[in-house]
Design an enzyme around this catalytic site. Sequence first.
Site, PDB file in Angstrom:
ATOM      1  N   GLU A  43       0.828  -1.202   0.000  1.00  0.00           N
ATOM      2  CA  GLU A  43       0.000   0.000   0.000  1.00  0.00           C
ATOM      3  C   GLU A  43       0.869   1.261   0.000  1.00  0.00           C
ATOM      4  OE1 GLU A  43      -4.178  -1.225   1.962  1.00  0.00           O
ATOM      5  OE2 GLU A  43      -2.649  -0.788   3.443  1.00  0.00           O
ATOM      6  N   CYS A  86       2.403  -2.323  15.712  1.00  0.00           N
ATOM      7  CA  CYS A  86       2.263  -2.007  14.281  1.00  0.00           C
ATOM      8  C   CYS A  86       1.521  -3.082  13.503  1.00  0.00           C
ATOM      9  CB  CYS A  86       3.652  -1.779  13.678  1.00  0.00           C
ATOM     10  SG  CYS A  86       3.586  -1.263  11.962  1.00  0.00           S
ATOM     11  N   GLY A 101       7.199  -1.879   5.789  1.00  0.00           N
ATOM     12  CA  GLY A 101       8.594  -2.298   5.648  1.00  0.00           C
ATOM     13  C   GLY A 101       9.568  -1.423   6.409  1.00  0.00           C
ATOM     14  N   GLU A 102      10.763  -1.947   6.572  1.00  0.00           N
ATOM     15  CA  GLU A 102      11.846  -1.207   7.223  1.00  0.00           C
ATOM     16  C   GLU A 102      12.862  -0.835   6.132  1.00  0.00           C
ATOM     17  OE1 GLU A 102      12.940   0.299   9.985  1.00  0.00           O
ATOM     18  OE2 GLU A 102      14.814   0.532   8.889  1.00  0.00           O
ATOM     19  N   SER A 119      12.531   6.782   7.196  1.00  0.00           N
ATOM     20  CA  SER A 119      12.277   6.498   8.607  1.00  0.00           C
ATOM     21  C   SER A 119      12.778   5.104   8.956  1.00  0.00           C
ATOM     22  CB  SER A 119      10.762   6.588   8.858  1.00  0.00           C
ATOM     23  OG  SER A 119      10.461   6.290  10.194  1.00  0.00           O
ATOM     24  N   HIS A 173       9.842   6.015  20.205  1.00  0.00           N
ATOM     25  CA  HIS A 173       8.682   5.461  20.918  1.00  0.00           C
ATOM     26  C   HIS A 173       8.872   5.133  22.389  1.00  0.00           C
ATOM     27  CE1 HIS A 173       7.274   5.537  16.907  1.00  0.00           C
ATOM     28  NE2 HIS A 173       7.606   4.326  16.550  1.00  0.00           N
ATOM     29  N   ASN A 177      -2.698   5.252  16.283  1.00  0.00           N
ATOM     30  CA  ASN A 177      -3.881   4.833  15.537  1.00  0.00           C
ATOM     31  C   ASN A 177      -4.240   3.413  15.931  1.00  0.00           C
ATOM     32  OD1 ASN A 177      -4.039   7.243  13.874  1.00  0.00           O
ATOM     33  ND2 ASN A 177      -2.116   6.515  12.998  1.00  0.00           N
ATOM     34  N   CYS A 212      -0.512   5.949   9.878  1.00  0.00           N
ATOM     35  CA  CYS A 212       0.735   5.291  10.266  1.00  0.00           C
ATOM     36  C   CYS A 212       0.439   3.981  10.969  1.00  0.00           C
ATOM     37  CB  CYS A 212       1.519   6.133  11.258  1.00  0.00           C
ATOM     38  SG  CYS A 212       1.911   7.733  10.670  1.00  0.00           S
TER      39      CYS A 212
HETATM   40  N1  SAH Z   1      10.011   0.684   9.685  1.00  0.00           N
HETATM   41  C1  SAH Z   1      10.229   2.093   9.579  1.00  0.00           C
HETATM   42  C2  SAH Z   1       9.284   2.715   8.614  1.00  0.00           C
HETATM   43  C3  SAH Z   1       7.837   2.670   9.017  1.00  0.00           C
HETATM   44  S1  SAH Z   1       7.413   4.251   9.458  1.00  0.00           S
HETATM   45  C4  SAH Z   1      10.179   2.701  10.968  1.00  0.00           C
HETATM   46  O1  SAH Z   1       9.965   1.979  11.929  1.00  0.00           O
HETATM   47  O2  SAH Z   1      10.450   3.882  11.116  1.00  0.00           O
HETATM   48  C5  SAH Z   1       5.891   4.108  10.172  1.00  0.00           C
HETATM   49  C6  SAH Z   1       5.807   4.928  11.444  1.00  0.00           C
HETATM   50  O3  SAH Z   1       4.507   4.732  12.020  1.00  0.00           O
HETATM   51  C7  SAH Z   1       6.801   4.452  12.454  1.00  0.00           C
HETATM   52  O4  SAH Z   1       7.273   5.495  13.249  1.00  0.00           O
HETATM   53  C8  SAH Z   1       5.946   3.509  13.259  1.00  0.00           C
HETATM   54  O5  SAH Z   1       6.507   3.243  14.483  1.00  0.00           O
HETATM   55  C9  SAH Z   1       4.655   4.271  13.323  1.00  0.00           C
HETATM   56  N2  SAH Z   1       3.480   3.456  13.659  1.00  0.00           N
HETATM   57  C10 SAH Z   1       3.353   2.124  13.591  1.00  0.00           C
HETATM   58  N3  SAH Z   1       2.130   1.743  13.986  1.00  0.00           N
HETATM   59  C11 SAH Z   1       1.457   2.874  14.322  1.00  0.00           C
HETATM   60  C12 SAH Z   1       0.143   3.139  14.767  1.00  0.00           C
HETATM   61  N4  SAH Z   1      -0.740   2.176  14.924  1.00  0.00           N
HETATM   62  N5  SAH Z   1      -0.192   4.418  15.003  1.00  0.00           N
HETATM   63  C13 SAH Z   1       0.684   5.415  14.784  1.00  0.00           C
HETATM   64  N6  SAH Z   1       1.928   5.225  14.342  1.00  0.00           N
HETATM   65  C14 SAH Z   1       2.318   3.967  14.108  1.00  0.00           C
END
Ligand code: SAH
Length: 348
Positions: free
Chosen positions: A100, A127, A167-168, A199, A224, A298, A341
Site C-alpha cells: 500500500e 504495528c 517495511g523497514e 524512517s 517510541h 492509531n 501510520c
Molecule cells: N520501519 C520504519 C518505517 C515505518 S514508518 C520505521 O519503523 O520507522 C511508520 C511509522 O509509524 C513508524 O514510526 C511507526 O513506528 C509508526 N506506527 C506504527 N504503527 C502505528 C500506529 N498504529 N499508530 C501510529 N503510528 C504507528
Amino acid sequence: MVQLICNRGVCMNSIYSYTKDELVEYFNNIGEKKFKADIVYDWLYKKRVNSFDLMTNLNKNVISNLKKDMIINGIEIVKTDKGTDVEKYLFKLSDDERIEAVVMYHDYGTSLCISTEVGCNMGCAFCESGRLKKRRNLNADEMVLQVLEIEKDIKQRISHIVLMGIGEPFDNYDNVLKFIKIVNDNKGIDIGARHITVSTCGIIPKIKEFTNEKLQVNLAISLHAPNNELRSKLMPINKVYPLKDLMEVLKEYIKVTNRRLTFEYIMLDNINDSEECAKELCELLRGINCYVNLIPYNETNNIGFKRSKSVKIDKFYDILKKNSIAVTVRREFGGLVSAACGQLRSHE
Ligand code: SAH
C-alpha cells in the site's frame, strides 16, 4: 546490480531500477554515448512514455538493444480508498504480492508515503504492517512505480516522499538508496533530497552507512520510548541495537551531515505517555539537534494498545517544550480509511 523481474518464467531488468549512473554504464557497455542516459530519463520521467518505440530521438539500434535488455513495466492499482485530504492505494506487484501507499494533501504540497518491503520483520508490538512477516524486498522499480502510478492517477506532481509505509527501509538498504537516487535525479522525477524522508526503527550499521552517503535526505527515527527496558518491550530491534548505541551513531550522523534529526514518538495510553517518560525523553535528547514528532496512536482491531488521552498528549508536549525540545503533534491523516501510520498492510 540491477535486479531481474520474473513473470511466468521470463526475466528482464526493469528500466525503472536503473539509477542514472547505471544507465550511463549500460550505454558505455554497448558502445553508445553516455548522454543517451539523459535522453532515456527524459522520456521515462518527464514525458512519461511507456514504450521504447516512442523514444523517437534514439536510433533503431539503441532501441533494439534496450528492448532486448530491459522492460518498461508497471504495477497495478487494485483498490483506492479516499478520505479527507488523503487517498490510499493498494497495488498488486508482478508476482501477485500486495503493498500500500498513501497520498496526503497538505497546504505546502502533496506528499506520498511509500512502502519498501512486502511485510516487515521488525515485529514492533504496536504495528499492523508487521503482522505479516517480510516476504521480500521491493526492488527499486517497485518503489519508483508507486510514485509514477499515483502521479498519473491524481494528475499532479508529488512534492514530498516519506519512506514510512510497509517495511523497514534500512532492511532493504541497497534498493532504497537506488530509489532515492532515481527520484532525486534532476533529469528525472526531480524530487529534492530535502523533500525526501527515510524512517527507520534504528538499524545501526545502516545508519552508519547512510551517514557516509552524505545525502541531504531527512532521517527520522522511530523512537517510541525513552529507555531501554520499555523500548525493548515495544520494539524487539532494540535488543539488538540498544538505545545507548543508537544515540551514539545518531550523534555522529548529526555531526557529519549537519542535519537535524526527527524522532517519532507514538503516544500509547498508559505505556509511554507518563510525565516521567516525558522527563526521561528530555534527558535523552538534551543538546541533540532534533525535533520530536508526537504521533497519536492509531488503534487497529488486531492489536490491544490504546491511544493516549489528549490531556496526556498535551502534558507530554508541554514538558518537552519547557525543556526547549522542538516538538510537534502529528496532524492526523487517513484514520477512517485505515491509511494512517502503522495501519498499512500487505495482507487481508
Ligand atoms: N520501519 C520504519 C518505517 C515505518 S514508518 C520505521 O519503523 O520507522 C511508520 C511509522 O509509524 C513508524 O514510526 C511507526 O513506528 C509508526 N506506527 C506504527 N504503527 C502505528 C500506529 N498504529 N499508530 C501510529 N503510528 C504507528
